[in-house]
Design a protein around this motif. Structure first.
Motif, PDB file in Angstrom:
ATOM      1  N   TRP A 117       0.842  -1.202   0.000  1.00  0.00           N
ATOM      2  CA  TRP A 117       0.000   0.000   0.000  1.00  0.00           C
ATOM      3  C   TRP A 117       0.870   1.242   0.000  1.00  0.00           C
ATOM      4  O   TRP A 117       1.862   1.331   0.724  1.00  0.00           O
ATOM      5  CB  TRP A 117      -0.896   0.000   1.228  1.00  0.00           C
TER       6      TRP A 117
ATOM      7  N   GLU B  60      -2.728   5.725  -0.499  1.00  0.00           N
ATOM      8  CA  GLU B  60      -3.832   4.779  -0.302  1.00  0.00           C
ATOM      9  C   GLU B  60      -4.185   4.668   1.176  1.00  0.00           C
ATOM     10  O   GLU B  60      -5.357   4.639   1.550  1.00  0.00           O
ATOM     11  CB  GLU B  60      -3.445   3.409  -0.861  1.00  0.00           C
ATOM     12  N   ASP B  61      -3.157   4.611   1.996  1.00  0.00           N
ATOM     13  CA  ASP B  61      -3.397   4.557   3.442  1.00  0.00           C
ATOM     14  C   ASP B  61      -4.196   5.775   3.889  1.00  0.00           C
ATOM     15  O   ASP B  61      -5.144   5.661   4.666  1.00  0.00           O
ATOM     16  CB  ASP B  61      -2.067   4.508   4.201  1.00  0.00           C
TER      17      ASP B  61
ATOM     18  N   LEU C 260      -7.785   5.501   2.911  1.00  0.00           N
ATOM     19  CA  LEU C 260      -8.520   4.522   3.714  1.00  0.00           C
ATOM     20  C   LEU C 260      -8.772   5.058   5.125  1.00  0.00           C
ATOM     21  O   LEU C 260      -9.880   4.935   5.659  1.00  0.00           O
ATOM     22  CB  LEU C 260      -7.740   3.209   3.772  1.00  0.00           C
TER      23      LEU C 260
ATOM     24  N   HIS D  80     -11.385   7.750   5.072  1.00  0.00           N
ATOM     25  CA  HIS D  80     -12.736   7.231   4.872  1.00  0.00           C
ATOM     26  C   HIS D  80     -13.261   6.580   6.149  1.00  0.00           C
ATOM     27  O   HIS D  80     -14.384   6.851   6.581  1.00  0.00           O
ATOM     28  CB  HIS D  80     -12.745   6.222   3.728  1.00  0.00           C
TER      29      HIS D  80
ATOM     30  N   HIS E 186     -16.211   1.507   8.505  1.00  0.00           N
ATOM     31  CA  HIS E 186     -16.037   0.702   7.292  1.00  0.00           C
ATOM     32  C   HIS E 186     -17.349   0.190   6.732  1.00  0.00           C
ATOM     33  O   HIS E 186     -17.495   0.040   5.533  1.00  0.00           O
ATOM     34  CB  HIS E 186     -15.048  -0.440   7.519  1.00  0.00           C
TER      35      HIS E 186
ATOM     36  N   TRP F 216     -17.419  -3.733   3.788  1.00  0.00           N
ATOM     37  CA  TRP F 216     -16.050  -3.625   3.267  1.00  0.00           C
ATOM     38  C   TRP F 216     -16.021  -3.586   1.755  1.00  0.00           C
ATOM     39  O   TRP F 216     -15.159  -2.940   1.154  1.00  0.00           O
ATOM     40  CB  TRP F 216     -15.190  -4.777   3.782  1.00  0.00           C
TER      41      TRP F 216
ATOM     42  N   PRO G  76     -13.729   0.411  -0.940  1.00  0.00           N
ATOM     43  CA  PRO G  76     -12.807   0.898  -1.971  1.00  0.00           C
ATOM     44  C   PRO G  76     -13.430   1.961  -2.871  1.00  0.00           C
ATOM     45  O   PRO G  76     -12.797   2.979  -3.147  1.00  0.00           O
ATOM     46  CB  PRO G  76     -12.475  -0.366  -2.772  1.00  0.00           C
TER      47      PRO G  76
ATOM     48  N   ALA H 112     -14.030   5.144  -0.867  1.00  0.00           N
ATOM     49  CA  ALA H 112     -12.789   5.791  -0.437  1.00  0.00           C
ATOM     50  C   ALA H 112     -11.924   6.199  -1.619  1.00  0.00           C
ATOM     51  O   ALA H 112     -10.887   6.840  -1.435  1.00  0.00           O
ATOM     52  CB  ALA H 112     -12.013   4.849   0.484  1.00  0.00           C
TER      53      ALA H 112
ATOM     54  N   LEU I 200     -10.431   4.049  -3.798  1.00  0.00           N
ATOM     55  CA  LEU I 200      -9.279   3.161  -3.864  1.00  0.00           C
ATOM     56  C   LEU I 200      -9.478   2.098  -4.931  1.00  0.00           C
ATOM     57  O   LEU I 200     -10.579   1.598  -5.113  1.00  0.00           O
ATOM     58  CB  LEU I 200      -9.064   2.474  -2.513  1.00  0.00           C
TER      59      LEU I 200
ATOM     60  N   CYS J 233      -8.661  -3.927   1.627  1.00  0.00           N
ATOM     61  CA  CYS J 233      -8.855  -2.770   2.515  1.00  0.00           C
ATOM     62  C   CYS J 233      -9.036  -3.230   3.957  1.00  0.00           C
ATOM     63  O   CYS J 233      -8.464  -2.657   4.886  1.00  0.00           O
ATOM     64  CB  CYS J 233     -10.068  -1.957   2.078  1.00  0.00           C
TER      65      CYS J 233
ATOM     66  N   TRP K 145      -6.526  -2.367   7.049  1.00  0.00           N
ATOM     67  CA  TRP K 145      -7.015  -1.651   8.224  1.00  0.00           C
ATOM     68  C   TRP K 145      -6.766  -2.459   9.494  1.00  0.00           C
ATOM     69  O   TRP K 145      -6.221  -1.962  10.470  1.00  0.00           O
ATOM     70  CB  TRP K 145      -8.503  -1.346   8.077  1.00  0.00           C
TER      71      TRP K 145
END
Length: 342
Positions: free
Chosen positions: A17, A21-22, A25, A28, A34, A37, A41, A44, A46, A53, A57
């Motif tokens: 990652w 991207e972190d 995430l 978001h 979340h 799940w 993506p 967020a 992604l 994801c 996390w």
DNA sequence: AACGAATGCAACCGCATACAT
DNA sequence: AATGTATGCGGTTGCATTCGT
């Protein structure tokens, strides 16, 4: 049944990652939780599958993660729990606040297994290797042998009675043996907070990180900026540990008092509860108390890398893999401790 | 300094299960 | 009941880093 539908999609990113991207995430999830799940993506922004994801996390970004090396007490506990539960890493992890199943699994496979073998104990059966290798060997007890959980001891051949001396949990002569503990664990599952002192032959308290006098990164929460490393007093260190040492610490909360799930196994919350939170217009916010504390981020006790002058928005740090790695590590420590993206 | 081996760890894969339709 | 979808878990892999020669 079968594979997650997202796995069929081709354009999804894989591999390590990136900090961006972190950030997406974290931003978001700190804002919305979340929820589902598989929708994370997309929401967020992604190009990852929901599974990826979730894993990122749970294993790396969630705020209550403890990082750094495992203490001896934690290793002992893992061994004890493994003797009872086997490779049930998630159940073992449930007893170690701030540790993930992946982390424990890696530790077991890379370190503990080896240490046990060096001490003459079969890591899968927790019996002496001699007993495993030669069933005919009579289990003559060496009364003088004093087993030890101290895995840092120099490797020495384990006595025939290694199991008895090393795993008092399993060799309690009373009926309260393997089945007893197994039943207790099965009964409580991982959804309940278990007082380990009920199960363990030694007094268990939340593992504590060794106190650090070395430099640590910390945030100035007023400016939302990362301050450079400085020497911190041990009293300040205490402030930083409250989040990692308290498994039930409520780091986030909604205005209606609901504490969202962070993706851990939590069978006590129904999907409806999660959805109701998502439908609630109240965004998750950092616990006020948490925000007030100018906490610092623990530094791995065995970390020897030089301090990195780190800034979240500093693109220069991306030069070279080394920098990226350093960035990742520090970013993760920061992100796990600070909600700068809310 | 260069190279290969060993190590550590993040991430992926595939399966099992729970839940929804 | 059958089928599809989502999630969680454990095993495994791949790669960056560290170590030893």
């Amino acid at each position: 049944m079968g594979r997650h539908s997202c796995c069929y999609k081709q354009k999804l990113r894989k591999g390590l990652w990136s900090p961006e991207e972190d950030e997406k995430l974290i931003r978001h999830i700190t804002k919305f939780g979340h929820g589902c799940w598989s929708s994370v993506p997309k929401l967020a922004g992604l190009e990852r599958c929901g599974k990826s994801c979730r894993l990122r996390w749970i294993n790396y970004l969630r705020p209550d993660l403890k990082r750094g090396t495992f203490s001896q007490q934690e290793e002992k506990l893992i061994i004890e729990l493994h003797a009872v539960l086997g490779n049930k890493w998630s159940q073992i992890a449930a007893q170690l606040p701030g540790r993930t199943d992946n982390e424990i699994k890696n530790l077991w496979n890379s370190s503990i297994k080896k240490k046990l073998r060096q001490r003459g104990i079969d890591p899968s059966t927790h019996k002496p290797l001699s007993e495993v290798n030669d069933k005919a060997l009579s289990a003559s007890n060496d009364k003088n042998s004093q087993g030890s959980y101290n895995l840092d001891e120099k490797a020495k051949p384990a006595p025939a009675a290694a199991r008895a001396t090393n795993y008092p949990l399993l060799d309690n002569p009373t009926p309260a043996t393997h089945e007893f503990f197994l039943n207790r664990f099965v009964a409580t599952k991982q959804t309940e907070s278990i007082n380990l002192n009920e199960f363990l032959p030694f007094s268990y308290s939340q593992p504590q990180q060794p106190q650090q006098e070395s430099s640590d990164l910390f945030f100035n929460t007023d400016s939302n900026s990362l301050l450079s490393a400085s020497t911190r007093s041990t009293s300040n260190f205490q402030q930083s540990t409250f989040m990692s040492s308290n498994n039930n610490a409520s780091l986030f909360q909604t205005s209606n008092g609901y504490n969202p799930s962070w993706g851990l196994a939590d069978n006590t919350k129904s999907q409806n509860q999660v959805n109701s939170v998502e439908n609630d217009q109240d965004y998750i916010k950092w616990n006020d108390q948490f925000l007030q504390v100018p906490f610092l981020i623990e530094k791995s006790s065995n970390e020897t890398k030089p301090e990195v002058n780190f800034g979240v928005n500093n693109p220069e740090i991306y030069h070279g893999q080394q920098s990226v790695d350093s960035y990742n590590k520090h970013f993760q420590r920061i992100s796990t401790s600070y909600g700068q993206f809310t």
